[in-house]
Scaffold this motif. Structure first.
Motif, PDB file in Angstrom:
ATOM      1  N   SER A   1       0.941  -0.375   6.439  1.00  0.00           N
ATOM      2  CA  SER A   1      -0.016   0.660   6.844  1.00  0.00           C
ATOM      3  C   SER A   1       0.712   1.876   7.411  1.00  0.00           C
ATOM      4  O   SER A   1       0.361   3.017   7.099  1.00  0.00           O
ATOM      5  CB  SER A   1      -0.985   0.130   7.902  1.00  0.00           C
ATOM      6  N   GLU A   2       1.726   1.619   8.225  1.00  0.00           N
ATOM      7  CA  GLU A   2       2.475   2.717   8.833  1.00  0.00           C
ATOM      8  C   GLU A   2       3.245   3.508   7.781  1.00  0.00           C
ATOM      9  O   GLU A   2       3.261   4.729   7.797  1.00  0.00           O
ATOM     10  CB  GLU A   2       3.435   2.155   9.883  1.00  0.00           C
TER      11      GLU A   2
ATOM     12  N   GLY B   1       0.435   5.189   5.461  1.00  0.00           N
ATOM     13  CA  GLY B   1      -0.607   5.938   6.137  1.00  0.00           C
ATOM     14  C   GLY B   1      -2.009   5.537   5.708  1.00  0.00           C
ATOM     15  O   GLY B   1      -2.948   6.318   5.768  1.00  0.00           O
ATOM     16  N   VAL B   2      -2.135   4.287   5.263  1.00  0.00           N
ATOM     17  CA  VAL B   2      -3.416   3.750   4.800  1.00  0.00           C
ATOM     18  C   VAL B   2      -3.672   2.442   5.534  1.00  0.00           C
ATOM     19  O   VAL B   2      -2.779   1.603   5.649  1.00  0.00           O
ATOM     20  CB  VAL B   2      -3.390   3.488   3.272  1.00  0.00           C
ATOM     21  N   GLU B   3      -4.896   2.256   6.009  1.00  0.00           N
ATOM     22  CA  GLU B   3      -5.232   1.023   6.708  1.00  0.00           C
ATOM     23  C   GLU B   3      -5.396  -0.132   5.722  1.00  0.00           C
ATOM     24  O   GLU B   3      -6.022   0.023   4.674  1.00  0.00           O
ATOM     25  CB  GLU B   3      -6.533   1.208   7.488  1.00  0.00           C
ATOM     26  N   PHE B   4      -4.824  -1.273   6.037  1.00  0.00           N
ATOM     27  CA  PHE B   4      -4.952  -2.471   5.219  1.00  0.00           C
ATOM     28  C   PHE B   4      -5.637  -3.557   6.032  1.00  0.00           C
ATOM     29  O   PHE B   4      -5.396  -3.687   7.233  1.00  0.00           O
ATOM     30  CB  PHE B   4      -3.572  -2.983   4.775  1.00  0.00           C
ATOM     31  N   THR B   5      -6.476  -4.338   5.366  1.00  0.00           N
ATOM     32  CA  THR B   5      -7.127  -5.476   5.989  1.00  0.00           C
ATOM     33  C   THR B   5      -6.898  -6.688   5.105  1.00  0.00           C
ATOM     34  O   THR B   5      -7.112  -6.622   3.898  1.00  0.00           O
ATOM     35  CB  THR B   5      -8.648  -5.234   6.128  1.00  0.00           C
TER      36      THR B   5
END
Length: 68
Positions: free
Chosen positions: A2-3, A6-10
């Motif tokens: 994610s870092e 720059g995209v959120e992952f779940t």
């Protein structure tokens, strides 16, 4: 990851859970068995199946392919 991107992952607990909450599903498998079911997919979901590159590989079920 994610870092870096720059995209959120779940993390999803299963393929079914992932499909139920995703508009885009990307599959990349070397196997000959399907990895999802049509009933799991959201309406108008986009599937990118890059593992189905040979006749012996079939990661997407036939009913999903027919309805595309």
């Amino acid at each position: 990851m994610s870092e870096e991107l720059g995209v959120e992952f779940t993390v999803a607990k299963s393929a079914q859970e992932l499909c139920a909450r995703s508009d885009i599903v990307f599959t990349q498998t070397p196997g000959s068995e399907t990895v999802l079911e049509k009933k799991w997919l959201r309406p108008h979901a986009t599937i990118i199946a890059s593992g189905s590159d040979q006749p012996t590989k079939q990661e997407i079920p036939v009913d999903v392919l027919k309805s595309s």
